[in-house]
Write an enzyme that holds these catalytic residues in place. Structure first.
Site: not given
Ligand code: GLU
Length: 426
Positions: A202, A118
């Site tokens: 998503t 990330k």
């Protein structure tokens, strides 16, 4: 029901909102349940690599501003690390670390050949021009270029980053690498090797989880009322998908407030009026607060905004029978316990929001093979992967008699621990 919030010291209160600490707590529980020794937790509790960078950017007024950014690589035992880059004023080292662990768990749950990574930059893109954002995106890639790459660590979009930013980042990396390298990053525009279905992936993944969850509760989508907190990438696509499937979306919100209509909101109108950061409620006078929104009466509540929204303070007042976490970390551990005791079915973030990274994986595979799939092919593949992930987590929760969050961590952590063991690391 009694809880201890009144007696919490400020430090205890802060600990409960510390996303890294709470992630580590559940990782430890999951490893204990699976019978792994302490050294496995010692390896997995922090990223194996964490880079902090300072990025100078020439601003439009010709001044130079220095931004701080991070890239965390949680664990690369399974394969290259993978995960988004967020541009937000609240980015912190701790949050990026926790987010990288969550990416590992997501990859484990939907069985992708990746570990978690990330990145984040402390900035407010709402106050930056197009050119300033380009400078920042390119500067970030130059700063982290030594540790990323299509077989090392593959970035992607996250909060307030989008296909244009991915395009600049890919272009900068290709210049450094001296050849066109689309597999360096996912979430690109289609013309640059992006995948069909990535932008809405998503939300699609969340919809598939909702379909599975309502079956368990005996609800049908046509009779369901839904509240969605957040109108960004995930929240807005989700509102559209659910509205088009016949569900009644009675509440939505953005960072500035919420809108409520018990007869169902006009989602197409709201989508038309939202700006690129998902802001729409400013156009209305009769708004409610985000706190009020979370407590609305509905069948399905979807927190799709930021972390720590459902806490022990409001978990008793949640009026939904299913909570599906489209955001990362919206529910604290104390609140998870309360919801589970109240019989509310919680579909945790590491499962519910795994659709994005799944289609990112498809994008990377297409880049590597140079052959591209149709939208229908992507949808079919995503559906299969998400249904399998959901059922694995649900069955683990049932058979091991644990809540859905712990079950998702047990499923998510297993492959990583096994891979590290085979490699002889632990
Ligand atoms: N940022 C997204 C997530 O948190 C997607 C990551 C990716 O596509 O690699 O899951």
């Amino acid at each position: 029901m009694a809880n201890d919030k009144a007696s919490d010291t400020p430090n205890e209160k802060q600990d409960k909102l510390d996303v890294l600490k709470s992630t580590q707590t559940v990782v430890k529980k999951a490893l204990d349940k699976l019978g792994y020794p302490d050294e496995v937790f010692d390896l997995l509790k922090e990223p194996v690599r964490m880079m902090t960078v300072r990025i100078p950017v020439r601003m439009d007024d010709d001044s130079i501003k220095i931004f701080t950014g991070y890239r965390a690589q949680h664990n690369d035992a399974v394969g290259p690390t993978k995960g988004g880059v967020r541009f937000h004023p609240h980015v912190s080292e701790k949050e990026v670390k926790a987010l990288s662990i969550w990416m590992s768990l997501k990859a484990g749950i939907v069985d992708l050949p990746y570990g978690g990574g990330k990145g984040g930059i402390i900035c407010d893109p709402r106050e930056m021009s197009f050119r300033e954002l380009e400078g920042l995106s390119r500067g970030y890639v130059r700063a982290i270029s030594q540790i990323v790459g299509p077989t090392k660590d593959i970035p992607a979009p996250d909060v307030f980053t989008n296909p244009q930013i991915m395009a600049w980042m890919m272009d900068e990396y290709s210049r450094i690498d001296e050849f066109n390298n689309p597999g360096f990053i996912t979430g690109k525009p289609i013309v640059l090797g992006g995948s069909h279905g990535r932008e809405s992936a998503t939300a699609k993944g969340v919809t598939i989880c909702i379909d599975e969850a309502i079956k368990k509760k005996g609800i049908t989508l046509k009779d369901a009322s839904v509240v969605i907190q957040g109108f960004g990438n995930a929240g807005s696509f989700l509102a559209k998908f659910l509205h088009d499937s016949g569900a009644k979306v009675v509440g939505i919100s953005d960072a500035y407030g919420g809108l409520y209509d018990p007869d169902g909101l006009d989602i197409d109108y709201l989508l038309d009026r939202r700006d690129s950061f998902g802001t729409v409620t400013k156009l209305f006078n009769n708004t409610i607060t985000n706190e009020e929104l979370l407590e609305l009466d509905c069948d399905i509540l979807v927190p799709a905004a930021v972390a720590n929204q459902i806490t022990e303070e409001n978990a008793h007042s949640i009026n939904a029978s299913i909570v599906v976490e489209a955001a990362n970390g919206p529910t604290t551990l104390e609140a998870t316990k309360i919801l589970s005791e109240r019989g509310i079915l919680l579909v945790p973030d590491v499962l519910a929001s795994a659709g994005g990274v799944t289609v990112s994986y498809f994008e990377w595979v297409q880049n590597n093979q140079g052959y591209y799939w149709s939208e229908e092919e992507i949808e079919e593949k995503l559906h299969k992967v998400m249904v399998k992930g959901f059922n694995q987590v649900y069955q683990t929760a049932e058979t091991r008699r644990v809540d859905m969050r712990l079950a998702s961590y047990m499923v998510g952590v297993r492959k990583m621990a096994e891979a590290a063991r085979f490699r002889g690391w632990i």
